[in-house]
Design an enzyme around this catalytic site. Structure first.
Site, short mmCIF file in Angstrom:
data_model
loop_
_atom_site.label_atom_id
_atom_site.label_comp_id
_atom_site.label_asym_id
_atom_site.label_seq_id
_atom_site.Cartn_x
_atom_site.Cartn_y
_atom_site.Cartn_z
N GLU A 137 33.28 37.25 32.90
CA GLU A 137 33.02 38.42 33.74
C GLU A 137 33.45 38.22 35.19
OE1 GLU A 137 29.14 41.15 34.98
OE2 GLU A 137 29.12 39.97 33.15
N TYR A 162 48.54 58.27 51.17
CA TYR A 162 49.09 58.51 52.50
C TYR A 162 50.41 59.27 52.45
CZ TYR A 162 45.62 55.86 55.10
OH TYR A 162 44.46 55.44 55.68
N ASP A 215 27.32 38.75 31.24
CA ASP A 215 25.90 38.61 31.55
C ASP A 215 25.03 39.29 30.50
OD1 ASP A 215 26.48 37.21 33.86
OD2 ASP A 215 26.24 38.93 35.20
#
Length: 383
Positions: A211, A115, A263
């Site tokens: 995770e 911005y 995983d």
């Protein structure tokens, strides 16, 4: 009778900004960049800047250092090249914005910088940046061009990740005991450099990085970190740079092993690859983020049978999963590792993937009371 207007408050005199050695180094790089542009213009040459290429073709795996690093290839951005002019202008805007932040001793977010620099170019309907994605990419380009992390440009990202365990640190002058952080833990900031975060006392034996925050909460609630004297962290999936940098510092400054509970799927493999060898996109920062000594403690393809799991926890591999698994198996740092080839082949042969949360089917605290303790005792990790 009208009330008297309060007298304007006198402005406080500005305290001179105390620059750190890193600030001075970064300013020197910024000024050198600007001088090159001015010198080219004074000599009637097309102003340009050289940006090291972050393409896959310019990235290699250093077998001795055991992490990914960037090569010597560069891309030139010229002011008078129509296809490069906007990126050239954006690069100088980011460099100027970073210099202003350093000069004022202030920081801003990546969103804030977007911005700060976004405006419509006079006489046109063209914006300097059409979206934050553009400015984030240019910031990464300037990092590698200047040899400075975004943190050294006084830029930060949102906090994403948490830590709990036997470590006392000082963050921006405030002492924080990570033994006493409740259910939420210490929120790991984007900037964890020694000038901001100092480790006052580290008494852990290892770091267990999980995770997801959902799994992290189970370990925290069960006080796993107390029983096993470890530091427990998560990165909300793909760990952001602040989390990776913190893990790097704990490993290299305090010699703590890093175990990753992820995983059993291509995404978990990829996350481990990024933590261990670094990422292709940020290869220029591998020396400050990659942890070649990290070990994979995540779910394995053999865990379906080893843990007596049921078909209800299987998640069928998609075509994208299969394609990604083959890509990961071909990574130079995995290609010659028999254990990893066997692991990936096992997942493909199964035809399904497993999340760590699947272990809940064995008991709400099975992962903290049996699965991870067994892996630690057996030293059953993948390198």
């Amino acid at each position: 009778m009208a009330k008297k207007k309060p007298a304007p408050r006198k402005a406080e005199p500005k305290v001179p900004v105390k620059l750190t050695d890193k600030d001075k180094k970064t300013l020197t790089s910024l000024e050198k960049l600007a001088s090159g542009v001015v010198e080219a213009a004074m000599k009637s040459r097309a102003p340009h800047i050289e940006i090291p290429s972050r393409a896959l073709s310019n990235v290699r795996y250093n077998t001795s250092k055991k992490f990914i690093e960037i090569g010597s290839g560069t891309n030139r951005r010229e002011l008078f090249n129509l296809s490069q002019a906007k990126a050239y202008m954006q690069s100088l805007l980011v460099a100027g914005g970073a210099k202003e932040l350093i000069d004022e001793g202030k920081t801003t977010s990546l969103r804030g910088m977007y911005y700060k620099l976004k405006h419509t170019i006079a006489g046109t309907s063209e914006n300097t940046f059409d979206g934050q994605g553009e400015s984030d990419t240019i910031i990464e380009d300037m990092e590698v061009a200047l040899g400075a992390m975004r943190e050294e440009l006084h830029l930060y990202a949102k906090n994403a990740g948490a830590m709990v365990g036997p470590v006392v640190l000082v963050d921006s002058g405030d002492e924080i005991d990570c033994n006493r952080m409740g259910s939420g833990g210490y929120s790991i900031p984007s900037i964890v450099e020694p000038e901001i975060v100092q480790f006052k006392k580290v008494q852990a034996d290892f770091v267990l990085h999980v995770e997801k925050d959902t799994v992290w909460r189970r370990f925290n609630e069960d006080k796993f970190w107390q029983q096993y004297n470890c530091i427990l962290t998560h990165g909300g999936g793909q760990p952001p740079r602040g989390v990776r940098r913190l893990l790097h510092r704990l490993h290299h400054e305090h010699d703590l092993p890093i175990y990753c509970l992820l995983d059993n799927d291509p995404w978990g493999y990829y996350i481990y690859s990024v933590i261990k060898q670094g990422s292709i996109n940020l290869a220029y920062e591998s020396r400050r983020m990659a942890i070649p000594g990290a070990r994979f403690m995540g779910l394995r393809s053999k865990d379906y049978e080893r843990c007596n799991l049921t078909p209800s926890v299987q998640i069928k591999l998609s075509e994208q999963d299969i394609k990604r698994a083959h890509q990961i198996a071909a990574y130079p740092w995995f290609a010659k590792k028999k254990d990893w080839q066997k692991e990936i082949e096992g997942m493909l042969k199964n035809g399904f993937k497993l999340e760590v949360e699947a272990l809940i089917s064995k008991g709400i605290s099975y992962v903290t009371e049996q699965y991870v303790p067994d892996r630690l005792e057996d030293e059953d990790f993948l390198d």
